[in-house]
Motif scaffolding. Structure first.
Motif, PDB file in Angstrom:
ATOM      1  N   LEU A   1      -2.465  -5.340 -12.225  1.00  0.00           N
ATOM      2  CA  LEU A   1      -2.495  -4.217 -11.519  1.00  0.00           C
ATOM      3  C   LEU A   1      -3.172  -3.264 -11.866  1.00  0.00           C
ATOM      4  O   LEU A   1      -4.138  -2.327 -11.540  1.00  0.00           O
ATOM      5  CB  LEU A   1      -1.160  -3.911 -10.935  1.00  0.00           C
ATOM      6  CG  LEU A   1      -0.330  -4.890 -10.162  1.00  0.00           C
ATOM      7  CD1 LEU A   1       1.069  -4.545  -9.935  1.00  0.00           C
ATOM      8  CD2 LEU A   1      -0.885  -4.631  -8.813  1.00  0.00           C
ATOM      9  N   HIS A   2      -3.345  -2.844 -13.389  1.00  0.00           N
ATOM     10  CA  HIS A   2      -3.662  -1.900 -13.960  1.00  0.00           C
ATOM     11  C   HIS A   2      -5.073  -1.929 -13.999  1.00  0.00           C
ATOM     12  O   HIS A   2      -5.946  -0.937 -14.372  1.00  0.00           O
ATOM     13  CB  HIS A   2      -3.096  -1.447 -15.189  1.00  0.00           C
ATOM     14  CG  HIS A   2      -1.648  -0.811 -15.349  1.00  0.00           C
ATOM     15  ND1 HIS A   2      -0.873  -0.858 -16.406  1.00  0.00           N
ATOM     16  CD2 HIS A   2      -1.179  -0.244 -13.951  1.00  0.00           C
ATOM     17  CE1 HIS A   2       0.341  -0.342 -15.869  1.00  0.00           C
ATOM     18  NE2 HIS A   2      -0.022   0.278 -14.734  1.00  0.00           N
TER      19      HIS A   2
ATOM     20  N   GLY B   1     -11.387   3.797  -8.395  1.00  0.00           N
ATOM     21  CA  GLY B   1     -12.131   3.890  -7.334  1.00  0.00           C
ATOM     22  C   GLY B   1     -11.554   3.086  -6.075  1.00  0.00           C
ATOM     23  O   GLY B   1     -11.866   3.602  -4.824  1.00  0.00           O
ATOM     24  N   GLN B   2     -11.013   2.110  -6.320  1.00  0.00           N
ATOM     25  CA  GLN B   2     -10.261   1.398  -5.051  1.00  0.00           C
ATOM     26  C   GLN B   2      -9.234   2.112  -4.379  1.00  0.00           C
ATOM     27  O   GLN B   2      -8.996   2.018  -3.274  1.00  0.00           O
ATOM     28  CB  GLN B   2      -9.964  -0.099  -5.618  1.00  0.00           C
ATOM     29  CG  GLN B   2     -11.000  -1.164  -6.203  1.00  0.00           C
ATOM     30  CD  GLN B   2     -11.942  -1.338  -5.169  1.00  0.00           C
ATOM     31  OE1 GLN B   2     -11.514  -1.946  -4.068  1.00  0.00           O
ATOM     32  NE2 GLN B   2     -13.340  -1.182  -5.238  1.00  0.00           N
TER      33      GLN B   2
ATOM     34  N   ILE C   1      -5.834  -4.456  -0.542  1.00  0.00           N
ATOM     35  CA  ILE C   1      -6.832  -3.813  -1.643  1.00  0.00           C
ATOM     36  C   ILE C   1      -6.341  -4.427  -2.934  1.00  0.00           C
ATOM     37  O   ILE C   1      -7.458  -4.768  -3.733  1.00  0.00           O
ATOM     38  CB  ILE C   1      -6.995  -2.309  -1.392  1.00  0.00           C
ATOM     39  CG1 ILE C   1      -7.330  -2.016  -0.013  1.00  0.00           C
ATOM     40  CG2 ILE C   1      -8.158  -1.799  -2.381  1.00  0.00           C
ATOM     41  CD1 ILE C   1      -8.671  -2.588   0.350  1.00  0.00           C
ATOM     42  N   VAL C   2      -5.302  -4.014  -3.368  1.00  0.00           N
ATOM     43  CA  VAL C   2      -4.837  -3.976  -4.947  1.00  0.00           C
ATOM     44  C   VAL C   2      -4.580  -5.521  -5.228  1.00  0.00           C
ATOM     45  O   VAL C   2      -4.990  -5.833  -5.935  1.00  0.00           O
ATOM     46  CB  VAL C   2      -3.773  -2.913  -4.984  1.00  0.00           C
ATOM     47  CG1 VAL C   2      -3.362  -3.026  -6.796  1.00  0.00           C
ATOM     48  CG2 VAL C   2      -4.198  -1.674  -4.791  1.00  0.00           C
ATOM     49  N   LEU C   3      -3.507  -6.002  -4.509  1.00  0.00           N
ATOM     50  CA  LEU C   3      -2.932  -7.164  -4.633  1.00  0.00           C
ATOM     51  C   LEU C   3      -4.243  -8.288  -4.960  1.00  0.00           C
ATOM     52  O   LEU C   3      -4.086  -9.066  -5.983  1.00  0.00           O
ATOM     53  CB  LEU C   3      -1.822  -7.749  -3.754  1.00  0.00           C
ATOM     54  CG  LEU C   3      -0.407  -7.238  -4.240  1.00  0.00           C
ATOM     55  CD1 LEU C   3       0.505  -7.790  -3.396  1.00  0.00           C
ATOM     56  CD2 LEU C   3      -0.094  -7.502  -5.726  1.00  0.00           C
ATOM     57  N   PRO C   4      -4.898  -8.588  -3.893  1.00  0.00           N
ATOM     58  CA  PRO C   4      -6.012  -9.528  -4.128  1.00  0.00           C
ATOM     59  C   PRO C   4      -6.743  -9.435  -5.292  1.00  0.00           C
ATOM     60  O   PRO C   4      -6.986 -10.565  -5.601  1.00  0.00           O
ATOM     61  CB  PRO C   4      -6.773  -9.392  -2.527  1.00  0.00           C
ATOM     62  CG  PRO C   4      -6.021  -8.691  -1.796  1.00  0.00           C
ATOM     63  CD  PRO C   4      -5.059  -7.833  -2.559  1.00  0.00           C
TER      64      PRO C   4
ATOM     65  N   MET D   1      -4.787   4.826   4.314  1.00  0.00           N
ATOM     66  CA  MET D   1      -4.254   3.429   4.202  1.00  0.00           C
ATOM     67  C   MET D   1      -2.664   3.920   3.916  1.00  0.00           C
ATOM     68  O   MET D   1      -2.567   4.987   2.782  1.00  0.00           O
ATOM     69  CB  MET D   1      -4.675   2.364   3.338  1.00  0.00           C
ATOM     70  CG  MET D   1      -5.913   1.994   4.010  1.00  0.00           C
ATOM     71  SD  MET D   1      -6.609   0.537   3.054  1.00  0.00           S
ATOM     72  CE  MET D   1      -7.823  -0.068   4.216  1.00  0.00           C
ATOM     73  N   SER D   2      -1.677   3.474   4.551  1.00  0.00           N
ATOM     74  CA  SER D   2      -0.398   3.653   3.710  1.00  0.00           C
ATOM     75  C   SER D   2      -0.386   2.815   2.453  1.00  0.00           C
ATOM     76  O   SER D   2      -1.163   1.812   2.022  1.00  0.00           O
ATOM     77  CB  SER D   2       0.755   2.924   4.790  1.00  0.00           C
ATOM     78  OG  SER D   2       0.559   1.519   4.963  1.00  0.00           O
ATOM     79  N   ALA D   3       0.827   3.082   1.764  1.00  0.00           N
ATOM     80  CA  ALA D   3       1.249   2.467   0.374  1.00  0.00           C
ATOM     81  C   ALA D   3       0.988   0.982   0.492  1.00  0.00           C
ATOM     82  O   ALA D   3       0.448   0.201  -0.315  1.00  0.00           O
ATOM     83  CB  ALA D   3       2.361   3.134  -0.108  1.00  0.00           C
ATOM     84  N   ALA D   4       1.884   0.523   1.604  1.00  0.00           N
ATOM     85  CA  ALA D   4       2.025  -1.075   1.566  1.00  0.00           C
ATOM     86  C   ALA D   4       0.444  -1.631   2.094  1.00  0.00           C
ATOM     87  O   ALA D   4       0.443  -2.756   1.464  1.00  0.00           O
ATOM     88  CB  ALA D   4       2.945  -1.280   2.833  1.00  0.00           C
ATOM     89  N   THR D   5      -0.022  -0.943   2.846  1.00  0.00           N
ATOM     90  CA  THR D   5      -1.473  -1.572   3.276  1.00  0.00           C
ATOM     91  C   THR D   5      -2.277  -1.612   2.335  1.00  0.00           C
ATOM     92  O   THR D   5      -3.046  -2.512   1.925  1.00  0.00           O
ATOM     93  CB  THR D   5      -1.975  -0.932   4.460  1.00  0.00           C
ATOM     94  OG1 THR D   5      -1.118  -0.856   5.567  1.00  0.00           O
ATOM     95  CG2 THR D   5      -3.026  -1.516   5.130  1.00  0.00           C
ATOM     96  N   ARG D   6      -2.407  -0.661   1.416  1.00  0.00           N
ATOM     97  CA  ARG D   6      -3.055  -0.444   0.122  1.00  0.00           C
ATOM     98  C   ARG D   6      -2.892  -1.292  -0.626  1.00  0.00           C
ATOM     99  O   ARG D   6      -3.939  -2.104  -1.242  1.00  0.00           O
ATOM    100  CB  ARG D   6      -3.180   0.818  -0.278  1.00  0.00           C
ATOM    101  CG  ARG D   6      -3.950   1.387  -1.282  1.00  0.00           C
ATOM    102  CD  ARG D   6      -4.010   2.605  -1.870  1.00  0.00           C
ATOM    103  NE  ARG D   6      -2.610   3.252  -2.332  1.00  0.00           N
ATOM    104  CZ  ARG D   6      -2.098   3.854  -1.981  1.00  0.00           C
ATOM    105  NH1 ARG D   6      -2.069   4.357  -0.623  1.00  0.00           N
ATOM    106  NH2 ARG D   6      -0.614   4.293  -2.258  1.00  0.00           N
ATOM    107  N   MET D   7      -1.666  -1.762  -1.154  1.00  0.00           N
ATOM    108  CA  MET D   7      -1.309  -2.830  -1.972  1.00  0.00           C
ATOM    109  C   MET D   7      -1.573  -4.229  -1.350  1.00  0.00           C
ATOM    110  O   MET D   7      -2.182  -4.964  -1.834  1.00  0.00           O
ATOM    111  CB  MET D   7       0.363  -2.655  -2.251  1.00  0.00           C
ATOM    112  CG  MET D   7       0.680  -3.472  -3.296  1.00  0.00           C
ATOM    113  SD  MET D   7       0.125  -3.475  -4.660  1.00  0.00           S
ATOM    114  CE  MET D   7       0.767  -1.956  -5.482  1.00  0.00           C
TER     115      MET D   7
END
Length: 222
Positions: A106-107, A112-113, A131-134, A122-128
């Motif tokens: 995750l780190h 920039g993402q 964007i982040v999790l994949p 984007m909400s925190a859930a949508t961002r995670m």
């Protein structure tokens, strides 16, 4: 070979079953522990950190013995089958390592993402989720493959709590036939084939996830 393989195959099936269930539990525990360790409340973070440090900092064999021999005693009075002990012990142990692995992944996602996702409101859930999790999962897959192979090899310890896994069957055959070289050479080959199967399957998952991310674009809005 015809005499040895049937019994070794029975042990192999037990090893595969334990490994599969333990991997599933380890994935769940890694995700849960990572969520706890990144929570805003300090008490919740401590809970996740205690779990990870205890299971990373103690021997897997001792953990299996503790679940198998200590839990049935007072004041716990919890008696688990050897099969359950194997799954719980391996799942919790490698889940702790998986949590550290996932936190590092995750780190590794570029700042920039996060900033681009925030700019798009984007909400925190949508961002995670989008964007982040994949991207984190893609970074985590190679070391996760190594961890799964380590878990597979760790299943050999369950023979010490009376489970008839591959290692138990190999020792049993060795004591009755004294064909040590043939038996343990076959056992090595079987473990190697199982490890290569995990490696191949995870490479396939990594390729599919990489294509999915590149097809949708790493950055939000693409």
């Amino acid at each position: 070979m015809r005499e040895l393989m049937p019994l070794l195959m029975k042990g192999t099936l037990v090893t595969i079953e334990i490994a599969l269930y333990s991997i599933l539990l380890a994935i769940v525990m890694a995700g849960l522990a990572t969520a706890l360790r990144t929570a805003p409340l300090r008490v919740v973070r401590w809970t996740g950190n205690i779990y990870v440090e205890v299971f990373r900092g103690t021997s897997l064999l001792v953990q299996l013995f503790w679940f198998f021999f200590v839990l049935p005693l007072a004041p716990f009075n919890i008696e688990l089958t050897p099969f359950t002990v194997a799954i719980v012990g391996l799942g919790l142990h490698y889940g702790a390592y998986g949590s550290e692995l996932l936190r590092g992944a995750l780190h590794s996602v570029p700042n920039g993402q996060y900033e681009a996702a925030l700019a798009l409101n984007m909400s925190a859930a949508t961002r995670m989720r989008r964007i982040v999790l994949p991207q984190a999962l893609l970074n985590a897959l190679p070391p996760a493959t190594n961890l799964m192979i380590e878990l597979l090899k760790g299943t050999s310890l369950v023979s010490l709590i009376t489970l008839s896994d591959l290692t138990f069957r190999a020792r049993q055959l060795d004591e009755s036939t004294f064909r040590t070289a043939e038996i343990f050479s076959l056992t090595l080959v079987i473990y190697f084939v199982l490890a290569q199967t995990i490696s191949y399957a995870m490479r396939h998952v990594e390729r599919r996830l990489g294509k999915h991310i590149s097809g949708h674009g790493a950055a939000p809005g693409k």
